[in-house]
Scaffold this active site. Sequence first.
Site, PDB file in Angstrom:
ATOM      1  N   SER A 175       0.856  -1.189   0.000  1.00 16.39           N
ATOM      2  CA  SER A 175       0.000   0.000   0.000  1.00 16.39           C
ATOM      3  C   SER A 175       0.889   1.234   0.000  1.00 16.39           C
ATOM      4  O   SER A 175       2.035   1.191   0.475  1.00 16.39           O
ATOM      5  CB  SER A 175      -0.890   0.019   1.249  1.00 16.39           C
ATOM      6  OG  SER A 175      -1.532   1.267   1.418  1.00 16.39           O
ATOM      7  N   TYR A 224      -1.938  -0.680  10.386  1.00 12.90           N
ATOM      8  CA  TYR A 224      -2.023  -1.050   8.965  1.00 12.90           C
ATOM      9  C   TYR A 224      -0.781  -0.570   8.223  1.00 12.90           C
ATOM     10  O   TYR A 224      -0.141  -1.324   7.484  1.00 12.90           O
ATOM     11  CB  TYR A 224      -3.281  -0.430   8.360  1.00 12.90           C
ATOM     12  CG  TYR A 224      -3.446  -0.676   6.873  1.00 12.90           C
ATOM     13  CD1 TYR A 224      -4.037  -1.849   6.407  1.00 12.90           C
ATOM     14  CD2 TYR A 224      -3.027   0.267   5.937  1.00 12.90           C
ATOM     15  CE1 TYR A 224      -4.195  -2.072   5.047  1.00 12.90           C
ATOM     16  CE2 TYR A 224      -3.181   0.048   4.582  1.00 12.90           C
ATOM     17  CZ  TYR A 224      -3.774  -1.119   4.138  1.00 12.90           C
ATOM     18  OH  TYR A 224      -3.921  -1.336   2.794  1.00 12.90           O
TER      19      TYR A 224
END
Length: 256
Positions: free
Chosen positions: A146, A159
């Site tokens: 990501s 995350y």
Amino acid sequence: MFVPSFSLKGKLAVVTGAGRGIGRALSIGLAESGSDVVLLSRTREDLEETAGVIEKLGRKAHILPTDVTSRDDINRVIAYIESNGLSIDILINNAGMNIRSAALSVTDDEWQKIMDTNLKSAFMMSQEVGRHMKERGRGKIINIASVAGHVALRTGVVYASTKAAMIQMTKVLAMEWGKHNINVNSIGPWYFKTPLTKELLQNEEYVNDILAVTPLKRIGELEELVGPAVFLSSDASNYITGQTLFVDGGMTINGF
């Protein structure tokens, strides 16, 4: 004249989190390029829907409900593949989750759940599939990271930590396994339209904030992740390893 091959005909791919969102799109995209696909996720119903689309393309879909945070489950996947005389050419570590807690609100349980789902599962899958690929002397592993693992966002510290670690894990595995002709790369998406982002993307102010730092001024479509995944899975990328390809509408080059 050399013409690079993007075909995946005759290949077998294993995709985690294959029932919905990015995993579903990549599984179908790989099948469109000629690959058979082993579909992993906890939810059989989601896998069956994805498999139905793949089989209509004339490709084989293997449905294996799996908890990828369990090494026993992962070993059962490898055993199934090998007992059926199959070989894994491509692994896509896509399974992931997020709990959008501010840093001071993150609980120990949240930390562990996100770490296990996003990072530990990807390492264990890579480890067990890596053994299989080493024996064959070739393979392609693609981790779905990501932009949050590369730049700082406003929240989601756990995350982001898993995705940063995944990018570094990609580099180290590429170094270690290159001698076995195993390519390890990652893809770093920005915002795409998925079940996990659906609620967020209904917030106009939030979307405007995203677009303000995105040069292409739009949210990504899932199909736009397929090309990078097919490229990194194919022979066209044989001399690429340890890299992260950001598919982000230019977000990570924004200087403001």
